[in-house]
Motif scaffolding. Sequence first.
Motif, PDB file in Angstrom:
ATOM      1  N   GLY A 188       0.812  -1.205   0.000  1.00 55.10           N
ATOM      2  CA  GLY A 188       0.000   0.000   0.000  1.00 55.10           C
ATOM      3  C   GLY A 188       0.844   1.252   0.000  1.00 55.10           C
ATOM      4  O   GLY A 188       2.058   1.220   0.155  1.00 55.10           O
ATOM      5  N   ASP A 192      -3.723   5.033  -0.930  1.00 57.27           N
ATOM      6  CA  ASP A 192      -4.729   4.056  -0.512  1.00 57.27           C
ATOM      7  C   ASP A 192      -5.520   4.542   0.696  1.00 57.27           C
ATOM      8  O   ASP A 192      -6.654   4.108   0.917  1.00 57.27           O
ATOM      9  N   ARG A 203      -8.491   6.755  -0.809  1.00 55.73           N
ATOM     10  CA  ARG A 203      -9.396   6.269  -1.851  1.00 55.73           C
ATOM     11  C   ARG A 203     -10.787   5.934  -1.348  1.00 55.73           C
ATOM     12  O   ARG A 203     -11.750   6.048  -2.090  1.00 55.73           O
ATOM     13  N   LEU A 262      -6.273  -3.692   3.321  1.00 60.81           N
ATOM     14  CA  LEU A 262      -7.016  -2.448   3.139  1.00 60.81           C
ATOM     15  C   LEU A 262      -8.507  -2.669   3.358  1.00 60.81           C
ATOM     16  O   LEU A 262      -9.212  -1.798   3.882  1.00 60.81           O
ATOM     17  N   ILE A 296     -12.111  -1.584  -3.351  1.00 59.00           N
ATOM     18  CA  ILE A 296     -10.773  -1.018  -3.152  1.00 59.00           C
ATOM     19  C   ILE A 296      -9.898  -1.507  -4.259  1.00 59.00           C
ATOM     20  O   ILE A 296      -9.519  -2.669  -4.327  1.00 59.00           O
TER      21      ILE A 296
END
Length: 497
Positions: free
Chosen positions: A289, A293, A296, A479, A495
Motif C-alpha cells: 500500500g 490508498d 481512496r 485495506l 478497493i
Amino acid sequence: MLKSSNTTNQAPTPPQDVIHKITGDCGKYQLLLCMLIFLSKIPIAHHQMAIIFLAPKVSYLCLDTNTYNTCPCSSPMYDDSVFTNTMIMEWDLICMRRWMASFSQTLFQLGVLIGSPLFGMAADRFGRKNPLLGAVVLQVSMGIVTAVVHEFWPFVFIRFLVGMSVGGTMVIGFVICMEFVATKHREMTAALYQLPFNLGHLTLPLFSYLFRDFRELQLAISVPTVVLLSYFIFIPDTPRWLLAVRRTDKAVKILTRVAQVNGRPTENIQSEVESYQAAIAKQTPIRKGNVLDLLRTPNLRKNLICMSFNWLTCSYCFYGVSQYVGQLDGNVFINVAASACVSFFGTLLSIPLLRVMGRRTIVIVFNFICAVCLLMLTVVPQGVWSIVCAIVGVVTSFIIFVVVYLYCSELFPTVVRNAALGTSSMMARVGSMIAPFIIDTEIEAGWLPPVLFATLPFIAGCITFWLPETKGCELMTTLEEGENFGKPISHDVNIKG
C-alpha cells in the motif's frame, strides 16, 4: 469487493495472532528489541529540543549607543556569563536578523515533517529495516557534521537533514515495536516508547550545562548516536510485514530465531505460517500500500483526517505551551528540566489510563481538559495559578501524544500503517512549526495566545467522536479490513489496486 452486511464490526480476519502464537506474547527477544528501539528516542529528544540551548535568549551591550538590548546595533558585545557561544553570538542573530534563529528551527521541523511520510512510505514499500538503517546513518553522520560547519545557511540545511532522519527514526521504530509485541502489551509499549524521549529532554539541560559552546553541545549530543549503528546487526524486518507482502521464507526464518530466543517450540512454524497465508489468500490478494490508498475510500480517509488533526493539535499545544512556560524568568537549565519532568509525569500517567480507558475516550477527555485549562489563562492573573494551568496543558497534550501513537498504529492495516503514521507525524510537525508564531501574537493582545492554543484541542476533542475504538482489537492486515473497521457496511466498497 466487500459484501453487503448489517454488522457493525470489522470483516472476518485471519488468525492474526499466529505470530504471537509462535513467538510468545512478550519474551526475551521482544524486550531486547524494544530496548534497542527505545534508545533512538533519547537523541531524538536532544535534537528536537536542542534549539533551546543552541540559540537561547542572550543579553548584549550595543557599543554604538552604550545601551543594552537595543536595535539597530552593528557592534554588539554579548553577555557570555551563562553561555560562551551560541548561534545568536556566532552569527549576530539580533535585530533585523533575529528571525533567522527561529527560522532555523522551523526548517528543522520541516525536515521532520518531510522525513516522517517519506521514510514511512519507504518502510511500507521496502520493509521496516532498511529505511530505518538509512535514517540512522543520516542522523549519525549529519548530526556530527553540523557541529563543525561554520556558515549559517549550511548549518541550517544540515540540521534540516537531521530533522528528516529524526522523522524517519521515530515513525519506523514505533511500528517495529507495535508489530512485535502482542495486543495486550501494546498499551504499555506505546507509553514506555515515550519515556526515553522524556529522559532525553531531561538530560539535555545537563549536556548544555557541561558544554556552554553550542558547537560542543551539538557534538556532545551527536556522538552517542553512533551506538544506533548496532541496528545493522540486531534489528530485523518484522514478520508481520513480511507475511503481508508474502515473503514467507524470510518471515519463517525470523520467527524461528525469535522463538528460539524465547524458548518456544520451532517444529511447526512453517506449517502454521502456511496456514496463516492460506487463510489470507481466501479473503483477498494482499498488495503493498501507499498513502493514496488511505484517501481512496471514505472510512480510511475519514480516520486519517481525524487522526492527523489530533497529531497536529497535541504537537501544537505541547511544543507551544512548553515554550510559553520556558519564557518564565529564572535559571534556564532548571526551567527546562522542570518542563521535562512534567512531560515524564504525563507519560507515566498514560500507562494506567491506557489499561482502564479506551483510546478514543482518553483523547476526547484530555483534549477538552487541555482546552479548558488553556482558556483559563485568559482570565487567571499572572502567577502561580497561570503556571499551573499552562503545565496542565503541557501534561494533557503529551498524554494525548502518547495515546495517538498507539491509536494510529491500531487504526490502520499493516500495508499502510507506516504511511498513516508518517502522514500523521507530518501533521504534528506542522503544529510544532505554527506554535512559535502563536506565542508571538501576545504583542497584539495578551489573551490571544491562550485562546488560539485552546481552540484546536476543543475542535480535536469534537472530531474524535467520529473515530472507532481500537482497544483490544487485533492489528489489521488488509485495506479491506481497514475500510470495514468500526462502521456498518450497507453497500459494496471496491478497493482497487
